[in-house]
Design a protein around this motif. Structure first.
Motif, PDB file in Angstrom:
ATOM      1  N   GLY A 301       0.778  -1.221   0.000  1.00 10.63           N
ATOM      2  CA  GLY A 301       0.000   0.000   0.000  1.00 10.63           C
ATOM      3  C   GLY A 301       0.815   1.279   0.000  1.00 10.63           C
ATOM      4  N   PHE A 302       0.099   2.359  -0.266  1.00 12.09           N
ATOM      5  CA  PHE A 302       0.691   3.686  -0.285  1.00 12.09           C
ATOM      6  C   PHE A 302       0.306   4.441   0.976  1.00 12.09           C
ATOM      7  N   TYR A 303       1.286   4.902   1.723  1.00 10.20           N
ATOM      8  CA  TYR A 303       0.988   5.898   2.748  1.00 10.20           C
ATOM      9  C   TYR A 303       2.110   6.922   2.775  1.00 10.20           C
ATOM     10  N   THR A 304       1.739   8.124   3.111  1.00  7.90           N
ATOM     11  CA  THR A 304       2.670   9.240   3.118  1.00  7.90           C
ATOM     12  C   THR A 304       2.528  10.000   4.426  1.00  7.90           C
ATOM     13  N   LEU A 305       3.654  10.377   4.999  1.00  6.99           N
ATOM     14  CA  LEU A 305       3.657  11.230   6.189  1.00  6.99           C
ATOM     15  C   LEU A 305       4.007  12.651   5.765  1.00  6.99           C
ATOM     16  N   VAL A 306       3.213  13.606   6.229  1.00  5.92           N
ATOM     17  CA  VAL A 306       3.478  15.023   5.977  1.00  5.92           C
ATOM     18  C   VAL A 306       3.816  15.669   7.314  1.00  5.92           C
ATOM     19  N   TYR A 307       5.065  16.114   7.466  1.00  5.13           N
ATOM     20  CA  TYR A 307       5.527  16.751   8.697  1.00  5.13           C
ATOM     21  C   TYR A 307       5.420  18.273   8.545  1.00  5.13           C
ATOM     22  N   SER A 308       4.825  18.914   9.530  1.00  2.38           N
ATOM     23  CA  SER A 308       4.740  20.380   9.555  1.00  2.38           C
ATOM     24  C   SER A 308       5.357  20.871  10.857  1.00  2.38           C
ATOM     25  N   GLN A 309       6.440  21.629  10.740  1.00  2.00           N
ATOM     26  CA  GLN A 309       7.186  22.062  11.918  1.00  2.00           C
ATOM     27  C   GLN A 309       6.964  23.552  12.181  1.00  2.00           C
ATOM     28  N   PHE A 310       6.665  23.875  13.439  1.00  2.00           N
ATOM     29  CA  PHE A 310       6.480  25.258  13.897  1.00  2.00           C
ATOM     30  C   PHE A 310       7.551  25.581  14.934  1.00  2.00           C
ATOM     31  N   SER A 311       8.040  26.795  14.904  1.00  2.00           N
ATOM     32  CA  SER A 311       9.054  27.204  15.880  1.00  2.00           C
ATOM     33  C   SER A 311       8.424  27.648  17.192  1.00  2.00           C
ATOM     34  N   THR A 312       7.098  27.747  17.215  1.00  2.00           N
ATOM     35  CA  THR A 312       6.369  28.086  18.438  1.00  2.00           C
ATOM     36  C   THR A 312       5.364  26.981  18.734  1.00  2.00           C
ATOM     37  N   ARG A 313       4.913  26.948  19.952  1.00  2.00           N
ATOM     38  CA  ARG A 313       3.913  25.956  20.326  1.00  2.00           C
ATOM     39  C   ARG A 313       2.568  26.337  19.708  1.00  2.00           C
ATOM     40  N   VAL A 314       1.965  25.390  19.002  1.00  2.00           N
ATOM     41  CA  VAL A 314       0.627  25.581  18.436  1.00  2.00           C
ATOM     42  C   VAL A 314      -0.322  24.731  19.259  1.00  2.00           C
ATOM     43  N   ASP A 315      -1.215  25.387  19.994  1.00  2.00           N
ATOM     44  CA  ASP A 315      -2.070  24.684  20.941  1.00  2.00           C
ATOM     45  C   ASP A 315      -3.518  24.655  20.487  1.00  2.00           C
ATOM     46  N   VAL A 373      -0.319  13.978  -2.920  1.00  2.00           N
ATOM     47  CA  VAL A 373       0.516  14.901  -2.155  1.00  2.00           C
ATOM     48  C   VAL A 373       1.997  14.717  -2.499  1.00  2.00           C
ATOM     49  N   GLU A 374       2.401  13.486  -2.771  1.00  2.00           N
ATOM     50  CA  GLU A 374       3.804  13.253  -3.142  1.00  2.00           C
ATOM     51  C   GLU A 374       4.173  13.919  -4.465  1.00  2.00           C
ATOM     52  N   THR A 375       3.214  14.047  -5.360  1.00  2.00           N
ATOM     53  CA  THR A 375       3.523  14.524  -6.710  1.00  2.00           C
ATOM     54  C   THR A 375       3.188  15.993  -6.946  1.00  2.00           C
ATOM     55  N   GLN A 376       2.528  16.653  -6.009  1.00  2.00           N
ATOM     56  CA  GLN A 376       2.176  18.050  -6.226  1.00  2.00           C
ATOM     57  C   GLN A 376       3.264  18.987  -5.696  1.00  2.00           C
ATOM     58  N   GLU A 377       3.170  20.266  -6.075  1.00  2.00           N
ATOM     59  CA  GLU A 377       4.137  21.265  -5.628  1.00  2.00           C
ATOM     60  C   GLU A 377       4.079  21.426  -4.109  1.00  2.00           C
ATOM     61  N   MET A 378       5.252  21.600  -3.482  1.00  2.00           N
ATOM     62  CA  MET A 378       5.304  21.734  -2.032  1.00  2.00           C
ATOM     63  C   MET A 378       4.530  22.954  -1.551  1.00  2.00           C
ATOM     64  N   SER A 379       4.502  24.031  -2.353  1.00  2.00           N
ATOM     65  CA  SER A 379       3.766  25.235  -1.958  1.00  2.00           C
ATOM     66  C   SER A 379       2.279  24.937  -1.797  1.00  2.00           C
ATOM     67  N   LYS A 380       1.751  24.048  -2.638  1.00  2.00           N
ATOM     68  CA  LYS A 380       0.335  23.681  -2.527  1.00  2.00           C
ATOM     69  C   LYS A 380       0.090  22.864  -1.266  1.00  2.00           C
ATOM     70  N   THR A 381       1.001  21.951  -0.983  1.00  2.00           N
ATOM     71  CA  THR A 381       0.875  21.147   0.237  1.00  2.00           C
ATOM     72  C   THR A 381       0.925  22.038   1.474  1.00  2.00           C
ATOM     73  N   LYS A 382       1.836  22.992   1.478  1.00  2.79           N
ATOM     74  CA  LYS A 382       1.958  23.899   2.615  1.00  2.79           C
ATOM     75  C   LYS A 382       0.684  24.715   2.792  1.00  2.79           C
ATOM     76  N   ALA A 383       0.093  25.171   1.691  1.00  4.32           N
ATOM     77  CA  ALA A 383      -1.152  25.937   1.771  1.00  4.32           C
ATOM     78  C   ALA A 383      -2.293  25.066   2.297  1.00  4.32           C
ATOM     79  N   PRO A 400       3.447  26.857   8.834  1.00  9.90           N
ATOM     80  CA  PRO A 400       4.589  26.107   9.369  1.00  9.90           C
ATOM     81  C   PRO A 400       5.884  26.554   8.696  1.00  9.90           C
ATOM     82  N   GLU A 401       6.968  26.578   9.477  1.00  9.41           N
ATOM     83  CA  GLU A 401       8.258  26.978   8.909  1.00  9.41           C
ATOM     84  C   GLU A 401       8.776  25.950   7.910  1.00  9.41           C
ATOM     85  N   ASN A 402       8.594  24.686   8.232  1.00  5.50           N
ATOM     86  CA  ASN A 402       9.069  23.611   7.366  1.00  5.50           C
ATOM     87  C   ASN A 402       7.960  22.605   7.138  1.00  5.50           C
ATOM     88  N   VAL A 403       7.816  22.157   5.909  1.00  2.99           N
ATOM     89  CA  VAL A 403       6.906  21.065   5.572  1.00  2.99           C
ATOM     90  C   VAL A 403       7.704  20.032   4.801  1.00  2.99           C
TER      91      VAL A 403
END
Length: 491
Positions: A301-315, A373-383, A400-403
């Motif tokens: 199967g196909f599964y993908t993890l998308v990591y979104s990193q913030f420099s501050t706590r998001v609660d 999500v693997e094949t689209q532009e990173m800017s779209k994923t971030k949005a 997020p600072e990093n995706v």
């Protein structure tokens, strides 16, 4: 005399020595992921040092490393450590030997929000209660003697009919998180065994969240390989892409993309099931129709993890300190969405004394969503993820600072992420999948039958089991793998 010379020439053509090698290795290990590394480790522990690892990538580790974001200093994920399994447990040994910081996970605390931003957590918890009743009945009444069917169908038999958006979202969450596959793709026999094992080990079934101040997963790979390989071990060849495998009852010849040939008495193939299904490596003689049918009968199967990193706590403004960290579920009628996510740092902090001033959210996608999500532009994923976070945490939530997106599914070295045992496959099929070809053996997470285990543990067990089978064959005993066909349930 001429006959003897001709026979020698035939052998040299079929199994030529590799140029530059002083001797023909006893074993070729094709693939340097966890299964390949563990196979080499076990061979050496049993006195077989004469092996050669061929890895197509520029580093060892395989799919095990593919989900980890390089921007994040520590990789956070789950491992299942099950004390009921054969001891010693290879993954637990690695974590202890590598001194990887880890801790057990908290109980699930679901938070659900719909497309309009309404909190529908109460409805979600009520639906979860109905789902629990269904699976309790299924676990009690389903027997191995019944004809297998997909989990979606058997769930309906026992009262689970997801119709509302909340129920449909919960159905996706449960099947995705538990099996990394849709319920329509899962064998009920295997699902019941898996869930039953987890319930029977209540209090013992540990989710080890790995969090380390160094490089996370890479440390585990380094610890494994450094246990039996030297810093510049000549028994490892990176950037070596295998294209052909010629096999017989007397040896193996492997050809790589640059035309180099390697020969050995035995080979251990650890390519992912996805690579075998795509037939990017040619076998000589060609695989039989029966073998190819078996390979394609199993799911990868196909599964993908998308990591979104913030420099501050998001609660979450509705969460309480005394509650378990939430799993956030999107209840939506839209297609191609991120169904659920969680804050990995928040989850680990509840059990491990490791304070984090920031947040690392992990979305988990499977199937077509994963490929998209693997094949689209990173800017779209971030949005897309930013829109989801603002729906849960408020419109003032920053981007997020990093995706980072793991891309095992579109990587030609893997062509997928996770094997599963689908409805319609039998244990006899599983034995055929594991069956050696001449002196070619197979190892990897698809070749160790235990659905309740994560892929890392299955790969380690399989590497051990296959290496021991090769050693048995070397010593003139059986050259077969353990048979599971007569077993009424998962081994």
């Amino acid at each position: 005399m001429m006959t003897i010379v001709l026979q020698l020439l035939v052998l040299l053509v079929a199994f030529p020595y590799t140029s530059g090698d002083s001797s023909r290795p006893k074993v070729l290990i094709l693939g340097g992921g966890l299964a390949g590394l563990q196979a080499g480790n076990v061979l050496q522990q049993n006195g077989v040092r004469d092996f050669l690892i061929l890895e197509a990538d520029d580093r060892l580790g395989g799919r095990f490393l593919s989900p980890c974001p390089p921007e994040v200093p520590a990789c956070v994920t789950e491992f299942h450590i099950e004390p009921s399994l054969p001891s010693p447990h290879p993954l637990q040994q690695l974590l202890e030997r590598c001194k990887i910081a880890n801790g057990t996970g908290a109980e699930e605390n679901l938070v659900a929000v719909d497309d309009e931003g309404n909190d529908v957590t109460k409805e979600m918890n009520e639906a979860f209660g109905r789902l629990e009743i269904t699976f309790t009945s299924l676990l009690v009444e389903w027997t191995p003697e019944e004809d297998d069917m997909d989990l979606q169908g058997s769930s309906r038999l026992y009262g689970w009919h997801p119709q509302t958006p909340v129920e449909q979202a919960l159905d996706v969450y449960f099947s995705d998180l538990t099996f990394s596959a849709r319920s329509s793709e899962m064998s009920t026999h295997v699902a019941v065994t898996s869930i039953g094992a987890a319930i029977s080990q209540a209090g013992e079934y540990l989710n080890y969240f790995v969090k380390d101040s160094r490089t996370g997963f890479q440390d585990i790979v380094d610890c494994l390989k450094n246990g039996f390989l030297t810093q510049s071990d000549e028994r490892v060849k990176l950037n070596t892409n295998v294209t052909h495998i010629q096999y017989s009852e007397s040896g193996v010849t492997v050809t790589t993309a640059d035309g180099t040939k390697y020969t050995a008495d035995y080979a251990v193939v650890t390519f992912s099931l996805g690579v075998l299904q795509h037939e990017t490596v040619r076998f000589v003689p060609s695989l039989s129709y029966s073998k190819r049918k078996t390979i394609n009968k199993f799911s990868f199967g196909f599964y993908t993890l998308v990591y979104s990193q913030f420099s501050t706590r998001v609660d979450d403004p509705t969460s309480r300190v005394d509650e378990a960290p939430p799993y956030y579920i999107s209840v939506t009628r839209r297609r191609n969405v991120y169904h659920f996510f969680y804050d990995a740092y928040e989850t680990i902090e509840r059990k491990v004394n490791h304070s984090q001033p920031n947040s690392l959210f992990i979305h988990w996608l499977i199937g077509n969503d994963a490929i998209r999500v693997e094949t689209q532009e990173m800017s779209k994923t971030k949005a897309e993820v930013t829109q989801i976070f603002r729906g849960f945490f408020g419109r003032s939530t920053p981007e997020p600072e990093n995706v980072f997106v793991s891309k095992a599914n579109t990587n030609p070295l893997y062509y997928g992420s996770s094997p599963s045992f689908p409805s319609g496959a039998t244990y006899e099929d599983y034995d055929k999948l594991r069956e050696p070809l001449g002196r070619v053996f197979f190892a990897g997470d698809a070749y160790y039958m235990a659905e309740s285990l994560n892929g890392a543990t299955r790969a380690l067990y399989s590497g051990t089991e296959t290496a021991m089978a090769v050693i048995e064959c070397m010593n003139g005993r059986s050259c077969a793998m353990k048979q599971y066909g007569s077993s009424p349930k998962c081994p």
